[in-house]
Design a protein around this motif. Structure first.
Motif, PDB file in Angstrom:
ATOM      1  N   ASP A  18      36.355  37.885  40.141  1.00 37.81           N
ATOM      2  CA  ASP A  18      37.176  37.594  39.220  1.00 37.81           C
ATOM      3  C   ASP A  18      37.625  36.011  39.329  1.00 37.81           C
ATOM      4  O   ASP A  18      37.943  35.711  40.296  1.00 37.81           O
ATOM      5  N   TRP A  19      36.938  35.258  38.408  1.00 44.04           N
ATOM      6  CA  TRP A  19      37.030  33.863  38.677  1.00 44.04           C
ATOM      7  C   TRP A  19      38.391  33.425  38.504  1.00 44.04           C
ATOM      8  O   TRP A  19      38.804  32.114  39.227  1.00 44.04           O
ATOM      9  N   LYS A  71      41.232  35.192  39.968  1.00 47.77           N
ATOM     10  CA  LYS A  71      41.704  35.611  41.144  1.00 47.77           C
ATOM     11  C   LYS A  71      40.562  36.331  42.062  1.00 47.77           C
ATOM     12  O   LYS A  71      40.347  37.455  41.787  1.00 47.77           O
ATOM     13  N   LYS A  72      40.020  35.390  42.766  1.00 45.16           N
ATOM     14  CA  LYS A  72      38.781  35.682  43.502  1.00 45.16           C
ATOM     15  C   LYS A  72      39.125  36.834  44.773  1.00 45.16           C
ATOM     16  O   LYS A  72      38.228  37.386  45.269  1.00 45.16           O
ATOM     17  N   LYS A  95      33.803  45.672  45.009  1.00 53.24           N
ATOM     18  CA  LYS A  95      33.372  44.871  43.975  1.00 53.24           C
ATOM     19  C   LYS A  95      32.769  43.597  44.399  1.00 53.24           C
ATOM     20  O   LYS A  95      31.821  43.024  43.317  1.00 53.24           O
TER      21      LYS A  95
END
Length: 515
Positions: A268-269, A271-272, A285
């Motif tokens: 997730d860009w 929240k990495k 993931k």
């Protein structure tokens, strides 16, 4: 009653035996000479002017107390030479399309400063420039890969750079090089024509970039390198297949040596996730994103095959790796992150994909080399450590320039929260001395898996092994404990009747050598 119990025992035993047999995964390897070579350049690295990659990483200056050669840390040079890195990409990344190479030549005290608008807004004093980088590559005995400025530069600027570093005769640019202390040209072969043109390199459309590429490539002339330059087009962002299609359709084959592809394993860009403090869910993931590389390489290669059936143009994956939130307390623009067993597994599985697509993937660059993203080396002033990813790259270096041996494997599944991924990956090669190397990765966070290989088919009798493993996925090397994770001798296999049976522990990377 006794008879019934006996029948039940036999039935249960047979079922257990059948189940155990099913648990063994067959790895079939075809020992054939008619296969592509795994290009050593698949094992390339990347050094951008970003965070502490160059300054405080590679380059500490020649007045530093840290042992150095012309300002470059000796310990980093020694470590990378042991890694046998085949090429190093510089100066970016996004930084490349704001970089004007003439700012980084001549006396250091006369060089202008700029602001690194992409990475932290810090001042760049240009004390590490073209000579410094190309001399570093000579120290490393590695091939330089220069990323040219198409975004804010000009055709003339890039053409002059080619002449400055490559031309051995008399010209304005070669005279300038000699004035700056270098008589012989470096003869750089690999050149990127812009970077991420779809984004930080200019937010261009594919059609517009293809036209600009043709113009820039036309004036990048070179008579010094046998076969000319390898011009590499700024390629697609992950699954943008239209970008590759447009480039292949609109750029003549004689003008292009490679098409780039960038793909990061980001969940997730916005929240990495933390590089160390992560759950199995985040691990799963991340591996989903990493294993997408197989699909990306396959589909981009299929598009290239339509226009280039003889595979003369390379697919160049010149940015790949894990990308997480920065370490707490560090500059968010510096992209400094730790490196765990998750990264080791990610690296091994990705390299297996590249190896198995060696007919088209001929250059790749892990992002990045020192102190940035999935680095192989981390530094803290005088201290330096090698990450789990470093050790995987070193283990896999035996595949460089070896013949790929095709494999067939039906992997068991790694299942988590109702979703599944192939648990096992592998790639196999045969080097010039006839040694066969088998790399194996188990991404399963919980289960070991057994693999069976027919040794007679390979013509090998003796096997030795090395493994990278640890007790927790989150384990990593720190400056207080820099050798917590390092390769050890692997003995988790047995040979029975010409069959090699290997037990691969959870989240581990193995390299076997057969002769």
């Amino acid at each position: 009653m006794k008879k019934a119990l006996l029948i039940l025992f036999i039935f249960t035993f047979c079922n257990q035996t059948s189940f155990a047999q099913k648990e063994i995964t067959l790895l079939s390897i075809k020992n054939t000479a008619n296969t592509p070579t795994i290009n050593k350049n698949i094992y390339g690295h990347f050094a951008e002017h970003l965070g502490r990659s160059i300054y405080g990483g590679f380059f500490v200056g020649d007045t530093s107390k840290i042992p150095n050669t012309n300002g470059v840390r000796n310990d980093i040079v020694d470590a990378l030479k042991k890694l046998k890195i085949p090429n190093l990409r510089w100066p970016g990344g996004c930084f490349a399309d704001t970089y004007h190479w003439k700012d980084g030549i001549g006396p250091k005290e006369n060089r202008p400063t700029i602001v690194n608008q992409w990475w932290g807004g810090v001042t760049e004093d240009n004390s590490f420039g073209t000579h410094d980088f190309l001399n570093l590559c000579e120290l490393l005995e590695t091939e330089p890969y220069l990323a040219g400025n198409m975004g804010s530069g000009t055709v003339q600027e890039l053409a002059d750079w080619v002449q400055y570093v490559n031309f051995g005769g008399k010209s304005p640019m070669s005279d300038l090089r000699i004035k700056n202390g270098r008589k012989e040209p470096w003869k750089v072969k690999m050149w990127g024509v812009g970077n991420e043109a779809w984004g930080c390199g200019g937010n261009m459309t594919a059609d517009y970039y293809a036209g600009e590429y043709r113009k820039y490539a036309t004036f990048m002339s070179d008579w010094e390198n046998t076969g000319g330059l390898m011009r590499i087009a700024s390629g697609a962002n992950s699954a943008d297949y239209n970008w590759t299609e447009t480039l292949m359709k609109n750029i003549p084959g004689n003008m292009i040596g490679g098409v780039a592809l960038h793909h990061y394993s980001v969940i997730d860009w916005a929240k990495k996730g933390d590089a160390v403090d992560f759950t199995e869910d985040l691990y799963f993931k991340t591996m989903q994103q990493a294993l997408k590389m197989e699909e990306l390489v396959t589909k981009h290669s299929a598009i290239m095959d339509k226009y280039d059936p003889n595979k003369k143009i390379a697919l160049v994956v010149d940015e790949w790796g894990g990308w997480y939130d920065v370490e707490k307390g560090s500059n968010p623009g510096f992209l400094y992150q730790q490196n765990t067993m998750r990264d080791a597994v990610l690296a091994g599985a990705t390299l297996d994909i590249f190896n198995n697509h060696a007919d088209r993937v001929r250059v790749a660059n892990l992002a990045q080399c020192v102190n940035v993203l999935q680095a192989v080396i981390l530094t803290d002033e005088t201290k330096m450590l090698l990450t789990p990813t470093y050790h995987v790259m070193q283990m896999y270096s035996v595949h460089q320039d070896a013949k790929l041996l095709p494999i067939s494997i039906k992997s068991p599944l790694y299942t988590h929260n109702g979703e599944s991924l192939p648990a096992l990956s592998a790639s196999v090669s045969k080097d010039k001395n006839g040694l066969i190397h088998i790399s194996l990765v188990n991404i399963d966070a919980k289960k070991e898996h057994k693999i069976e290989i027919d040794m007679q088919e390979l013509g090998i009798k003796n096997v030795t092994g090395t493994i990278l493993a640890s007790s927790k996925l989150q384990d990593h090397n720190s400056f207080d404990n820099p050798t917590k994770i390092q390769p050890t001798t692997f003995k988790g296999f047995e040979i029975k009747k010409g069959k090699l049976v290997i037990t691969v522990p959870p989240f581990s990377v193995i390299m076997l050598e057969g002769k």
